[in-house]
Motif scaffolding. Sequence first.
Motif, PDB file in Angstrom:
ATOM      1  N   ALA A   1       0.835  -1.201   0.000  1.00 36.11           N
ATOM      2  CA  ALA A   1       0.000   0.000   0.000  1.00 36.11           C
ATOM      3  C   ALA A   1       0.869   1.250   0.000  1.00 36.11           C
ATOM      4  CB  ALA A   1      -0.931  -0.003   1.211  1.00 36.11           C
ATOM      5  N   SER A   2       1.954   1.236   0.739  1.00 31.13           N
ATOM      6  CA  SER A   2       2.856   2.390   0.789  1.00 31.13           C
ATOM      7  C   SER A   2       3.530   2.615  -0.556  1.00 31.13           C
ATOM      8  CB  SER A   2       3.916   2.202   1.873  1.00 31.13           C
ATOM      9  OG  SER A   2       3.321   2.198   3.147  1.00 31.13           O
ATOM     10  N   ALA A   3       3.946   1.548  -1.212  1.00 34.34           N
ATOM     11  CA  ALA A   3       4.592   1.671  -2.527  1.00 34.34           C
ATOM     12  C   ALA A   3       3.607   2.215  -3.557  1.00 34.34           C
ATOM     13  CB  ALA A   3       5.146   0.321  -2.975  1.00 34.34           C
ATOM     14  N   ARG A   4       2.383   1.731  -3.526  1.00 27.63           N
ATOM     15  CA  ARG A   4       1.359   2.211  -4.459  1.00 27.63           C
ATOM     16  C   ARG A   4       1.019   3.663  -4.176  1.00 27.63           C
ATOM     17  NH1 ARG A   4      -1.377  -1.517  -7.419  1.00 27.63           N
ATOM     18  NH2 ARG A   4      -3.391  -0.490  -7.236  1.00 27.63           N
ATOM     19  N   SER A   5       0.905   3.999  -2.911  1.00 28.65           N
ATOM     20  CA  SER A   5       0.621   5.370  -2.517  1.00 28.65           C
ATOM     21  C   SER A   5       1.749   6.299  -2.957  1.00 28.65           C
ATOM     22  CB  SER A   5       0.437   5.443  -0.997  1.00 28.65           C
ATOM     23  OG  SER A   5       0.258   6.769  -0.581  1.00 28.65           O
ATOM     24  N   ALA A   6       2.992   5.871  -2.797  1.00 29.46           N
ATOM     25  CA  ALA A   6       4.146   6.679  -3.202  1.00 29.46           C
ATOM     26  C   ALA A   6       4.148   6.895  -4.712  1.00 29.46           C
ATOM     27  CB  ALA A   6       5.439   6.001  -2.760  1.00 29.46           C
ATOM     28  N   ALA A   7       3.789   5.868  -5.485  1.00 34.81           N
ATOM     29  CA  ALA A   7       3.737   5.999  -6.942  1.00 34.81           C
ATOM     30  C   ALA A   7       2.707   7.053  -7.355  1.00 34.81           C
ATOM     31  CB  ALA A   7       3.413   4.653  -7.591  1.00 34.81           C
ATOM     32  N   ILE A   8       1.554   7.026  -6.722  1.00 40.93           N
ATOM     33  CA  ILE A   8       0.506   8.001  -7.038  1.00 40.93           C
ATOM     34  C   ILE A   8       0.916   9.400  -6.579  1.00 40.93           C
ATOM     35  CG2 ILE A   8      -1.887   8.696  -6.539  1.00 40.93           C
ATOM     36  CD1 ILE A   8      -1.561   6.343  -8.530  1.00 40.93           C
ATOM     37  N   ALA A   9       1.514   9.500  -5.409  1.00 42.66           N
ATOM     38  CA  ALA A   9       1.974  10.805  -4.906  1.00 42.66           C
ATOM     39  C   ALA A   9       3.011  11.400  -5.853  1.00 42.66           C
ATOM     40  CB  ALA A   9       2.547  10.663  -3.503  1.00 42.66           C
ATOM     41  N   ASP A  10       3.933  10.574  -6.333  1.00 45.34           N
ATOM     42  CA  ASP A  10       4.945  11.055  -7.283  1.00 45.34           C
ATOM     43  C   ASP A  10       4.304  11.525  -8.586  1.00 45.34           C
ATOM     44  OD1 ASP A  10       6.893  10.462  -5.408  1.00 45.34           O
ATOM     45  OD2 ASP A  10       7.583   8.638  -6.423  1.00 45.34           O
ATOM     46  N   LEU A  11       3.316  10.773  -9.060  1.00 44.52           N
ATOM     47  CA  LEU A  11       2.608  11.169 -10.282  1.00 44.52           C
ATOM     48  C   LEU A  11       1.932  12.523 -10.092  1.00 44.52           C
ATOM     49  CD1 LEU A  11       1.325  10.673 -13.101  1.00 44.52           C
ATOM     50  CD2 LEU A  11      -0.517   9.478 -11.897  1.00 44.52           C
ATOM     51  N   LEU A  12       1.211  12.683  -9.003  1.00 45.67           N
ATOM     52  CA  LEU A  12       0.505  13.941  -8.763  1.00 45.67           C
ATOM     53  C   LEU A  12       1.469  15.107  -8.589  1.00 45.67           C
ATOM     54  CD1 LEU A  12      -2.376  12.687  -6.447  1.00 45.67           C
ATOM     55  CD2 LEU A  12      -2.480  13.262  -8.886  1.00 45.67           C
ATOM     56  N   ASP A  13       2.600  14.870  -7.923  1.00 45.01           N
ATOM     57  CA  ASP A  13       3.613  15.921  -7.770  1.00 45.01           C
ATOM     58  C   ASP A  13       4.160  16.346  -9.131  1.00 45.01           C
ATOM     59  OD1 ASP A  13       3.343  15.957  -5.013  1.00 45.01           O
ATOM     60  OD2 ASP A  13       5.133  14.723  -4.650  1.00 45.01           O
ATOM     61  N   ALA A  14       4.469  15.373  -9.986  1.00 44.18           N
ATOM     62  CA  ALA A  14       5.006  15.687 -11.312  1.00 44.18           C
ATOM     63  C   ALA A  14       3.971  16.427 -12.157  1.00 44.18           C
ATOM     64  CB  ALA A  14       5.454  14.405 -12.012  1.00 44.18           C
ATOM     65  N   LEU A  15       2.713  16.016 -12.062  1.00 45.17           N
ATOM     66  CA  LEU A  15       1.650  16.703 -12.796  1.00 45.17           C
ATOM     67  C   LEU A  15       1.492  18.140 -12.301  1.00 45.17           C
ATOM     68  CD1 LEU A  15      -1.063  13.912 -13.058  1.00 45.17           C
ATOM     69  CD2 LEU A  15       0.373  14.812 -14.899  1.00 45.17           C
ATOM     70  N   GLU A  16       1.601  18.315 -11.000  1.00 43.51           N
ATOM     71  CA  GLU A  16       1.483  19.655 -10.426  1.00 43.51           C
ATOM     72  C   GLU A  16       2.585  20.573 -10.948  1.00 43.51           C
ATOM     73  OE1 GLU A  16       0.694  21.717  -6.096  1.00 43.51           O
ATOM     74  OE2 GLU A  16       1.735  19.795  -6.150  1.00 43.51           O
ATOM     75  N   VAL A  17       3.808  20.057 -11.034  1.00 48.38           N
ATOM     76  CA  VAL A  17       4.921  20.850 -11.561  1.00 48.38           C
ATOM     77  C   VAL A  17       4.649  21.240 -13.015  1.00 48.38           C
ATOM     78  CG1 VAL A  17       7.363  20.758 -12.216  1.00 48.38           C
ATOM     79  CG2 VAL A  17       6.646  19.927  -9.973  1.00 48.38           C
ATOM     80  N   LEU A  18       4.196  20.277 -13.807  1.00 51.07           N
ATOM     81  CA  LEU A  18       3.898  20.542 -15.215  1.00 51.07           C
ATOM     82  C   LEU A  18       2.790  21.579 -15.353  1.00 51.07           C
ATOM     83  CD1 LEU A  18       4.516  19.756 -18.175  1.00 51.07           C
ATOM     84  CD2 LEU A  18       2.737  18.014 -17.952  1.00 51.07           C
ATOM     85  N   VAL A  19       1.725  21.407 -14.605  1.00 48.20           N
ATOM     86  CA  VAL A  19       0.601  22.346 -14.670  1.00 48.20           C
ATOM     87  C   VAL A  19       1.039  23.733 -14.215  1.00 48.20           C
ATOM     88  CG1 VAL A  19      -1.640  22.930 -13.636  1.00 48.20           C
ATOM     89  CG2 VAL A  19      -1.210  20.618 -14.481  1.00 48.20           C
ATOM     90  N   ASP A  20       1.785  23.803 -13.128  1.00 55.01           N
ATOM     91  CA  ASP A  20       2.244  25.099 -12.626  1.00 55.01           C
ATOM     92  C   ASP A  20       3.129  25.824 -13.633  1.00 55.01           C
ATOM     93  OD1 ASP A  20       0.840  24.794 -10.277  1.00 55.01           O
ATOM     94  OD2 ASP A  20       2.589  24.240  -9.062  1.00 55.01           O
ATOM     95  N   THR A  21       3.946  25.065 -14.349  1.00 58.19           N
ATOM     96  CA  THR A  21       4.822  25.660 -15.361  1.00 58.19           C
ATOM     97  C   THR A  21       4.003  26.409 -16.408  1.00 58.19           C
ATOM     98  OG1 THR A  21       6.493  23.949 -15.073  1.00 58.19           O
ATOM     99  CG2 THR A  21       6.510  25.128 -17.169  1.00 58.19           C
TER     100      THR A  21
END
Length: 76
Positions: free
Chosen positions: A10-30
Amino acid sequence: MAPDVLTATASARSAAIADLLDALEVLVDTYRELPECERERRFSADAERITGELALLLSTTRSRLSSTFERRGPGA
């Protein structure tokens, strides 16, 4: 399956999703920071880069999710 394995999965899956959302946030903010008058030109010019980056992020995340699922084993 032992509870600690479930927690790790569950932690590994949660980390994968958190990383995806963080990367998307950076892209959107740019692109959100662009002045309104530049957005259409930049979106058009960067369309391949943006969609390619999204595809890579989704593929990487999907791969991470699949690998954590497969480690659980069949019938787990």
